[in-house]
Design an enzyme around this catalytic site. Sequence first.
Site, PDB file in Angstrom:
ATOM      1  N   VAL A  48       1.224  -1.185  -0.131  1.00 51.37           N
ATOM      2  CA  VAL A  48      -0.197  -0.032  -0.041  1.00 51.37           C
ATOM      3  C   VAL A  48       0.399   1.429  -0.118  1.00 51.37           C
ATOM      4  O   VAL A  48       0.397   1.505  -0.488  1.00 51.37           O
ATOM      5  CB  VAL A  48      -1.172  -0.022   1.410  1.00 51.37           C
ATOM      6  CG1 VAL A  48      -1.892   1.576   1.765  1.00 51.37           C
ATOM      7  CG2 VAL A  48      -2.280  -1.092   0.708  1.00 51.37           C
ATOM      8  N   ALA A  51       1.777   1.590  -3.431  1.00 55.15           N
ATOM      9  CA  ALA A  51       1.039   2.627  -4.347  1.00 55.15           C
ATOM     10  C   ALA A  51       0.745   3.450  -4.174  1.00 55.15           C
ATOM     11  O   ALA A  51       0.191   4.333  -5.038  1.00 55.15           O
ATOM     12  CB  ALA A  51      -0.428   1.641  -3.382  1.00 55.15           C
ATOM     13  N   GLU A  52       0.569   4.355  -2.689  1.00 56.35           N
ATOM     14  CA  GLU A  52       0.302   5.256  -2.480  1.00 56.35           C
ATOM     15  C   GLU A  52       1.475   6.399  -2.562  1.00 56.35           C
ATOM     16  O   GLU A  52       0.717   7.759  -3.297  1.00 56.35           O
ATOM     17  CB  GLU A  52      -0.015   5.551  -1.167  1.00 56.35           C
ATOM     18  CG  GLU A  52      -0.835   7.295  -1.221  1.00 56.35           C
ATOM     19  CD  GLU A  52      -0.910   7.478   0.403  1.00 56.35           C
ATOM     20  OE1 GLU A  52      -1.260   8.596   0.858  1.00 56.35           O
ATOM     21  OE2 GLU A  52      -1.385   6.563   0.828  1.00 56.35           O
ATOM     22  N   THR A  53       2.300   6.071  -2.942  1.00 58.26           N
ATOM     23  CA  THR A  53       3.257   6.196  -3.379  1.00 58.26           C
ATOM     24  C   THR A  53       3.461   6.668  -5.105  1.00 58.26           C
ATOM     25  O   THR A  53       3.960   7.613  -5.341  1.00 58.26           O
ATOM     26  CB  THR A  53       5.332   5.776  -2.558  1.00 58.26           C
ATOM     27  OG1 THR A  53       4.877   6.130  -1.935  1.00 58.26           O
ATOM     28  CG2 THR A  53       5.955   6.720  -3.187  1.00 58.26           C
ATOM     29  N   THR A  56       0.353   8.851  -5.538  1.00 56.81           N
ATOM     30  CA  THR A  56       1.008  10.540  -4.822  1.00 56.81           C
ATOM     31  C   THR A  56       1.807  11.336  -6.336  1.00 56.81           C
ATOM     32  O   THR A  56       1.503  12.561  -6.558  1.00 56.81           O
ATOM     33  CB  THR A  56       1.922  10.421  -3.940  1.00 56.81           C
ATOM     34  OG1 THR A  56       0.774  10.298  -2.540  1.00 56.81           O
ATOM     35  CG2 THR A  56       1.710  12.304  -3.369  1.00 56.81           C
TER      36      THR A  56
END
Length: 129
Positions: A48, A51-53, A56
Amino acid sequence: MRARGNNSLVRELEMEYVELSSNRLVMTMPVGPKSRQPAGILHGGASVALAETAATMATAMNIDPQKFNPVGMEINANHIRSKTEGVVTATATPFHKGRTTMVWDIQLTDENEKLICVSRCTMAVVPKK
């Protein structure tokens, strides 16, 4: 190319950019002691984080960084297959690119293109003060 953030989770998990464009962002992360859970497999939280990096930075590619910050609002993930070693690759592509929000599809695959995790991340585009 190394992801920026000298004192960050990005550095600790050894994430690297492979491809950066406004409609596709690709990053890699090794699977090893820093990213495994006690059972010896890739930690869902590490997946996760990757994925969020990716979401972003993909958002950042689509905004004016002098005026706005990309900020995660929501993320979900389905862990499809476990992984004990090697490298995972995150590929982020847009579902929606708006003025104040963006929604990204992020797929994590292994070296053999096998799906490890699917994620959707909603990003806020927040004005700087």
